[in-house]
Every structure is written in structure tokens, then in C-alpha cells.
Design a protein around this motif. Structure first.
Motif: not given
Ligand code: C2E
Ligand code: MG
Ligand code: MG
Ligand code: MG
Length: 280
Positions: A54, A56, A106, A109-113, A278
Motif C-alpha cells: 500500500k 504510504i 491527507q 485519503y490518509q491522515n498520515n500521508f 482507497h
């Protein structure tokens, strides 16, 4: 006879040198107005978790398509940008573009990108670097721990105490520091010991032959084990084949980057990768 040969060889080399110098001057001249002409574009290449493949995060990689010279590779224009000091405004442009995109990703899609930026020696030594970086993080509401600065040995080579100072300040702010092209320099090991690195990126020249050269496989295994022993994340650069991927997975390498997962792509295309991963 031999005199004539000598003269021809001489002419050949001067001609070659003139050509090289000419090209360099042209690149420099065009680079001076590249930002203004909006010829520079930041591409993104996925950083992938080895365990599940995935995405990151991404590494920001600069591309230049010039009106006169056409496409010029970073390996050609980055050193010239560095020598002329143009890397300072260009580097700032890269950070602006990359932080804008990362903040958006972030949110969506993903808050820790994570976003990785290459920082060259002159940029790093620029007295305003930390100030500009902090201001841009603030402006884009980007958490410092999501930003990774990739530096090569060249940044550390001078031994200037200002470098150590800057690294520890960056460490205090909370941004991560990666050693890029690990293994290609002369003193990577002593630098790892002396400075606060978070990540090592094993150079693609080592990954290239791991499926065919037992020595290279051994070296990569050792680099990964050493990284883990020092509490560092290890990224393998230049992963091109499924077989290389399987070996890196078996060696417990943390992250991978390479054409197997994706080439560096323009922003919209990267967004599609995230969208695909996602959905459901
Ligand atoms: P780097 O930081 O080591 O970046 C990795 C290079 O490997 C990139 O080349 C990338 O396109 C390439 N690569 C990625 N996966 C593969 C693969 O599977 N196989 C192969 N053969 N290559 C792969 P690129 O984009 O041409 O950049 C070259 C170098 O230029 C970078 O090496 C970096 O040192 C410098 N550079 C690029 N963008 C910037 C920038 O914005 N600022 C600074 N200071 N330097 C930059
Ligand atoms: Mg890099
Ligand atoms: Mg590299
Ligand atoms: Mg490189």
C-alpha cells in the motif's frame, strides 16, 4: 604522422569540451527563467509499505520541459541549479507544490500521508531554510512528522558545524531525515553514527542485482539489519521486479519505491493511484 594524430586528438577533445560547456551554459541560461515560465513540474512516486504494497506516501521529483532544450533530466539540471544557487528558489517551489498536494491527500485519503523532499547541499546550508520550511508547514497545516527530508552524503561532506546544528534543529521540529543513495558514498556509516537520521534509502544500484548477485543480496540484507539495529526505517530504491520485491519482503525491508509499483507521475495521476487504493 604521429604529430598529426596528436593534433587531431587534441582537436577532438577541445571540440568535445566546447560542446559540453556550450550545453552547460544553455542549460544554465534556460534554468534562470524556468520557474517564471512555469516549465518546472513536481512529479510524485509512491512510497510503498513492503508488507501490503500500500502507498504510504510519495517522493517529490522535479521534472523540467524547456521551450528550447526540451526535456532535461534532473541528473543534468540539479547540479547546475546547485552550482548557480538557483536551487534555493527552485527547492522552495518543490516544497510548496509537494506540501500543497500532501495536505490535500491527507485530508482526502490518509491522515498520515508522508511526503519526501530532496534537499541539496546549498539549499541545506541556506540560512533561511528552516524558516521557510516551518512557514510552509504552518501555511499548509502539515504535521512535521509527515515530512521527510532526503539528503545525500554531499550535504554532510563539508563537516561544517552549521550542518549538525541544522540537522538537530530539524530533529527538534519533528521532520524526519533520510540518508538518500545509501551505500554509494564513502562514509555513510560514520554519518549514520554522528547525525540523527530516521531512515536509510538503500541505493538502487544495490537492489538492481539482488536476484542474480549473492554478494549484493548479502549487502542489502546487512544494510537492512543494520538499519533496524539502529532503529531506522529502511527504504529500498529502484524495485523493478516481483522477484526483487519478494526478496526484500523476506528481508523485512520496511518500504519500497520503484517502477514495479509506479514510475514518478504527475499530480493528477498520483491522485488516481490513491483513489484506486482507497475505494470500496
Ligand atoms: P533520488 O533522490 O535518488 O531519486 C530517485 C531516482 O530514481 C529518481 O530519478 C527516480 O525517478 C528514479 N527511480 C525510481 N524508481 C526507479 C526504478 O525502479 N528504476 C530506476 N532505474 N530508477 C528509478 P530522477 O527523478 O531522475 O531524479 C534523479 C535525482 O535528481 C534524484 O535522485 C535526486 O537526487 C535529484 N532530484 C530530483 N528532484 C529533485 C528536487 O526536487 N530537488 C533536489 N535537490 N534534487 C532532486
Ligand atoms: Mg531522493
Ligand atoms: Mg536515491
Ligand atoms: Mg540519486
Amino acid at each position: 604522422h604521429s604529430k598529426e594524430l596528436g593534433r587531431n586528438t587534441y582537436n577532438f577533445f577541445t571540440m568535445q569540451m566546447n560542446q559540453d560547456m556550450n550545453r552547460r551554459l544553455q542549460v544554465e541560461e534556460q534554468l534562470r527563467s524556468a520557474l517564471q515560465r512555469q516549465e518546472l513540474e513536481v512529479y510524485f512516486q509512491p512510497l510503498v509499505d513492503i508488507r501490503d504494497r500500500k502507498t504510504i506516501g510519495a517522493e517529490a521529483l522535479l521534472r523540467w520541459d524547456n521551450v528550447k532544450l526540451g526535456k532535461v533530466t534532473p541528473d543534468e539540471f540539479i547540479p547546475i541549479a546547485e552550482q548557480t544557487g538557483l536551487i534555493v528558489p527552485i527547492g522552495r517551489f518543490v516544497m510548496e507544490q509537494a506540501f500543497t498536494a500532501a495536505a490535500q491527500w491527507q485530508k482526502n485519503y490518509q491522515n498520515n500521508f508522508r511526503i519526501a523532499i530532496n534537499v541539496s547541499p546549498k539549499q541545506f546550508r541556506d540560512s533561511a531554510f528552516i524558516e521557510v520550511l516551518t512557514q510552509l508547514l504552518q501555511e499548509h497545516q502539515l504535521a512535521s512528522h509527515c515530512v521527510e527530508l532526503e539528503i545525500t552524503e554531499g550535504v554532510l561532506l563539508s563537516g561544517d558545524p552549521v550542518i549538525a546544528q541544522t540537522l538537530s534543529e530539524l530533529n527538534n521540529i519533528g521532520v524526519s531525515i533520510s540518508m538518500d543513495d545509501f551505500g554509494t558514498g564513502y562514509s555513510s556509516l560514520s554519518y549514520l553514527r554522528s547525525y540523527p537520521f530516521d531512515t536509510v534509502k538503500v541505493d538502487k544500484s544495490f537492489i538492481n542485482d539482488i536476484t542474480v548477485d549473492p554478494g549484493d543480496l548479502e549487502l542489502v540484507g546487512a544494510a537492512i539489519a543494520m538499519g533496524h539495529g539502529l532503529n531506522l526505517n529502511v527504504i529500498a530504491e529502484g524495485v523493478e521486479t516481483e522477484e526483487q520485491y519478494q526478496l526484500l519482503n523476506a528481508l523485512k525491508c520496511n518500504y519500497g519505491q520503484g517502477y514495479l509499483f509506479s514510475r514518478p507521475v504527475p499530480l493528477e495521476e498520483f491522485e488516481q493511484i490513491l483513489q484506486r487504493e482507497h475505494q470500496t
